[in-house]
Design an enzyme around this catalytic site. Structure first.
Site, PDB file in Angstrom:
ATOM      1  N   ASP A 126       0.847  -1.199   0.000  1.00 27.29           N
ATOM      2  CA  ASP A 126       0.000   0.000   0.000  1.00 27.29           C
ATOM      3  C   ASP A 126       0.880   1.244   0.000  1.00 27.29           C
ATOM      4  O   ASP A 126       2.084   1.179   0.285  1.00 27.29           O
ATOM      5  CB  ASP A 126      -0.957   0.009   1.202  1.00 27.29           C
ATOM      6  CG  ASP A 126      -0.235   0.104   2.541  1.00 27.29           C
ATOM      7  OD1 ASP A 126       0.809  -0.576   2.704  1.00 27.29           O
ATOM      8  OD2 ASP A 126      -0.694   0.860   3.420  1.00 27.29           O
ATOM      9  N   GLU A 183       0.204  -0.748   5.917  1.00 33.11           N
ATOM     10  CA  GLU A 183       1.270  -0.108   6.694  1.00 33.11           C
ATOM     11  C   GLU A 183       1.012   1.383   6.867  1.00 33.11           C
ATOM     12  O   GLU A 183       1.254   1.960   7.924  1.00 33.11           O
ATOM     13  CB  GLU A 183       2.628  -0.329   6.010  1.00 33.11           C
ATOM     14  CG  GLU A 183       3.836  -0.188   6.963  1.00 33.11           C
ATOM     15  CD  GLU A 183       4.218   1.255   7.302  1.00 33.11           C
ATOM     16  OE1 GLU A 183       4.777   1.471   8.392  1.00 33.11           O
ATOM     17  OE2 GLU A 183       3.963   2.166   6.496  1.00 33.11           O
TER      18      GLU A 183
END
Lengths: 400, 400
Positions: B88, B158
């Site tokens: 991500d 994250e």
């Protein structure tokens, strides 16, 4: 007195109906979408002045909202009273806190108003007050009791800083010439304790910007090595008061007038219930300058408050930002003979001097205002005092 | 080594094209409108793992974004390396600061990148890094050079706090069992100074709310008598550091590991140009804990930063409000062996204790994280060190 009482009894209901009518006009000066209503309110004010017998009534245009003027010169040798008031109102939001619509006035009795009161935006700030003077004027004219010249200046920008009033006054010095200005845009201690406001604190309003690094940083990578402008700003603000809650700005108190022990004693004689005051505010303790009572702290002593602060991440949750900038709005309430322009300079110099080398500081000034106190031994004050004593059955207290 | 070089030369362009392809997927985990792209990126990651020869590849659903798993077990007796990464990315705004669209990668040379670099959101956080490991794995498999078992765990949250990772790890202990975890989600000192990150500071993130009076007040009427929650909050925050920039929270340093003189000396041997550091940040001075260098302050010392502050009037111009409330987000970076849960409690107690009787304080915790430091004398560290030394021609520095 009898004819006054008779006139009042005969006209009380009409006075009330007329007041309710102007309370229905949403003359919100801050919001451009009400500009037409503000103008309508100015016209209505002028109509009322004409109707009760004022001469030379004008709706005077300004760069902002208009100012309404009217006068009655009964005798060039008699003293002239200028009545100041404002027909604009504060915005009514948040609307959900109103029990009834703000521009649909209702008269009702409550715990705090056992004799009934009008609930509407503007009913006590300041339509109710200036209208009271208009009706007193009507009554005095009609009962042939007007002993002095009267001028009215009712403005429409009080709630947005009266931006165009100063210029209007300068441009119309002759028209506005008077011996005394009567302002009823303040409060009374309570209905059992009549009071006359004889002093208001002035204002010096500043905005500060503290810049650390030239961009937002990650607090995990840079935290601990680079000055954080929020931490720095907090330290600078904290240092603006000492342990006794004195303001530390160098030279700040230099021009503060010393108030006599006699006057302080008189102030503190006014009824004041500290427990009730704290209860109303929901606080367990008060905080202020050592050596002064609450009445003195809010009346005769200057203060410094942060009115707003912001910087960094202020949304939901967590963001580990070490921001580039932090800001605050800081204002000082001033007392005679402090000069807002001088205090502005003192603050700027002092605040810039507080900054560590690791940050840059920018200080800018918003508007200011001069403190004022009027003497209580003048003929005019004595006349007001006498009038209130007759109405309330006891002497009013001077209040500041 | 020769066959590795041959393989790299033959496939370098394909590696680059494949990386550019996944950089085009806007896998912004924070914004729900990209949820489909995040899922697409997880599928693409799984496809790559399969294509290069990983077994048991799975896109594992979580309560949030999926986690991609894959493995190659070459020998049950050999050590197992788990490669962690995240697919991500951070939101790309503010978009106007991008020279080219964030999800249309371009390769170009700049002053700081004379050999050329990829410019795209995620190119170095963390798609570039995890993809490097995938391609190293491919090469080692194809050239029969893989000496150990490998597991991949590439997550998709994250940038939003890895909310579902802990549960996933707890629920899949056996599957994720390994001897060493390899994470490349950090930086290198510079290309001439290879480094291996061996430690990361932990985090304790708190939010505080200071309440003064039960409603916003007028600073002209109440200023000086009633505690202003912004002034009070600033004083509380200012008191969190002493003159030496030590943190004053009681017990805060109790568990901080002492770092040996030898290790401090080694840290300070890393190239660091203080003038350049200040120039890059646009500051005239640095600020931090007395007795420590900048490298030490950001590496081995805990810190406390205000990440956000707000209260009162923060719009244009001036409003003389004495607000009811003021807020701040305050986070602490932690070092071994500080425990975020313990620090949370210490902070809460200390901060509540700072409050004068005139205000109420509420302290709440956001997420935290444990600090970590890995030993540099392990077989695994020595192996990484050796590999980097071969590639860069000099020994990497351990960095924290």
């Amino acid at each position: 007195m009898k004819e006054i009482k008779t006139y009042l009894d005969a006209n009380k209901q009409r006075f009330l109906d007329e007041l309710l009518e102007i309370l229905r006009i949403p003359s919100v000066s801050a919001d451009p979408k009400y500009a037409g209503d503000v103008r309508r309110m100015a016209e209505a004010t002028a109509q009322h002045l004409k109707a009760v017998g004022a001469d030379n009534v004008e709706v005077c245009n300004t760069a902002g909202h208009p100012i309404v003027y009217g006068e009655k010169m009964v005798n060039p040798k008699a003293p002239t009273v200028l009545v100041y008031g404002h027909y604009d109102v504060q915005p009514a939001d948040p609307l959900n806190l109103w029990d009834s619509p703000p521009f649909e006035p209702v008269v009702k009795k409550t715990k705090h108003h056992p004799d009934g009161a009008i609930f509407a935006r503007g009913s006590c700030d300041d339509k109710g007050q200036f209208f009271m003077h208009v009706k007193a004027f009507e009554m005095m004219l009609n009962t042939k009791n007007l002993p002095c010249n009267v001028k009215f200046m009712i403005e429409g920008e009080e709630e947005v800083g009266s931006k165009n009033l100063e210029k209007f006054c300068r441009d119309n010095k002759k028209k506005l010439a008077c011996d005394v200005v009567l302002i009823s845009d303040t409060s009374i201690i309570d209905n059992k304790t009549p009071s006359i406001t004889v002093g208001l604190r002035g204002l010096c309003y500043m905005e500060v910007e503290v810049t650390g690094p030239n961009k937002d940083l990650h607090s995990g990578v840079y935290g601990g090595a680079v000055a954080n402008p929020i931490n720095v700003l907090c330290q600078m603000i904290a240092s603006l008061h000492d342990a006794k809650r004195h303001i530390t700005v160098k030279g700040f108190y230099d021009d503060v007038q010393k108030v006599s022990g006699k006057e302080r004693k008189a102030m503190n004689a006014a009824p004041y219930d500290e427990k009730q005051y704290m209860k109303d505010l929901g606080v367990n303790d008060l905080m202020g300058e050592k050596g002064y009572t609450t009445v003195e702290r809010t009346g005769i002593r200057p203060t410094l408050d942060v009115n707003g602060i912001w910087g960094g991440y202020i949304g939901e949750g967590a963001k580990t930002v070490l921001p580039s900038k932090a800001y605050a709005k800081i204002s000082m309430r001033l007392v005679p003979d402090q000069d807002p322009k001088k205090i502005e300079k003192l603050f700027q110099k002092h605040f810039e001097g507080l900054a560590p080398k690791s940050v840059k500081v920018k200080v800018t000034a918003h508007h200011g205002g001069y403190p004022v106190v009027v003497p209580t031994n003048s003929v005019e004050y004595k006349a007001s005092e006498k009038a209130m004593e007759q109405a309330f059955g006891k002497k009013p207290l001077p209040q500041r």
